[in-house]
Design a protein around this motif. Sequence first.
Motif, mmCIF file in Angstrom:
data_model
loop_
_atom_site.group_PDB
_atom_site.id
_atom_site.type_symbol
_atom_site.label_atom_id
_atom_site.label_comp_id
_atom_site.label_asym_id
_atom_site.label_seq_id
_atom_site.Cartn_x
_atom_site.Cartn_y
_atom_site.Cartn_z
ATOM 1 N N CYS A 139 32.125 38.447 50.130
ATOM 2 C CA CYS A 139 32.300 38.990 51.477
ATOM 3 C C CYS A 139 31.105 39.867 51.799
ATOM 4 O O CYS A 139 30.518 39.777 52.864
ATOM 5 N N CYS A 178 35.877 34.733 49.596
ATOM 6 C CA CYS A 178 35.147 35.623 48.692
ATOM 7 C C CYS A 178 35.670 35.438 47.264
ATOM 8 O O CYS A 178 36.876 35.335 47.041
ATOM 9 N N CYS A 189 32.297 43.298 46.942
ATOM 10 C CA CYS A 189 32.655 42.417 45.825
ATOM 11 C C CYS A 189 31.443 41.978 45.008
ATOM 12 O O CYS A 189 31.542 41.826 43.793
ATOM 13 N N CYS A 231 40.403 39.659 46.755
ATOM 14 C CA CYS A 231 39.724 39.667 48.049
ATOM 15 C C CYS A 231 39.936 38.311 48.696
ATOM 16 O O CYS A 231 39.615 37.288 48.103
HETATM 17 ZN ZN LIG Z 1 35.229 40.223 48.798
#
Ligand SMILES: [Zn+2]
Length: 206
Positions: free
Chosen positions: A186, A165, A191, A170
Amino acid sequence: MKPGARRLTGTDGVSHTFDPGSFALELILSGGPPPWDRYETLRTTTDAAAWLADSYLAADFPLTPADVRLTEAELERLKEFRSILWRVVPPLTGGEVPGVTPGPLTAADRALINSAVAATPAPELDDHGVLRRRTPITGDQVLGAAARDLIAIIGTDQVSRLRMCEGGNCALMFYDTSRPGNRRWCSMQRCGNRHKVGNYRTRHTT
Ligand SMILES: [Zn+2]
């Protein structure tokens, strides 16, 4: 929820749905080496059966925890395979996972993966001649399914579809199954949305 998609809760307490795109990548979500061992989900064979019944394994045929039967030794092998994933997948995504030492696939890894693929969940015909999955699925068949999945990705040009991601902080890794191959996040809820909001703020402050 679609089998294989997982409801995850971030350190901020916010939940979102994450689809890892493949069974092998999904296994990474079940726990990992320190510091990721705090997310260990496969503590016992019973825990593992429950987790697997909601996994990509159930994508074609619904499964209940009773349909999956693992021995302690099989669970250990599955976790050994998972630790290979943690080491090998991040570099293939071009990303890094904090606390994890990346590394190439070793001869021992290949031997484990290649010997695992022989066992795999089998289809069969029921009393009415209709296709179903033969149950119980053993731990070695689970491992075989994950190993086949991994081979089909990392052993082919599909490897270019392994992603991490792009969200800051992340480290969720997935196999991009989108048709154009342009999945970046993700999840859009998490995100992807933060990125959009970030863009919006940047535009309005400059
Ligand atoms: Zn993410």
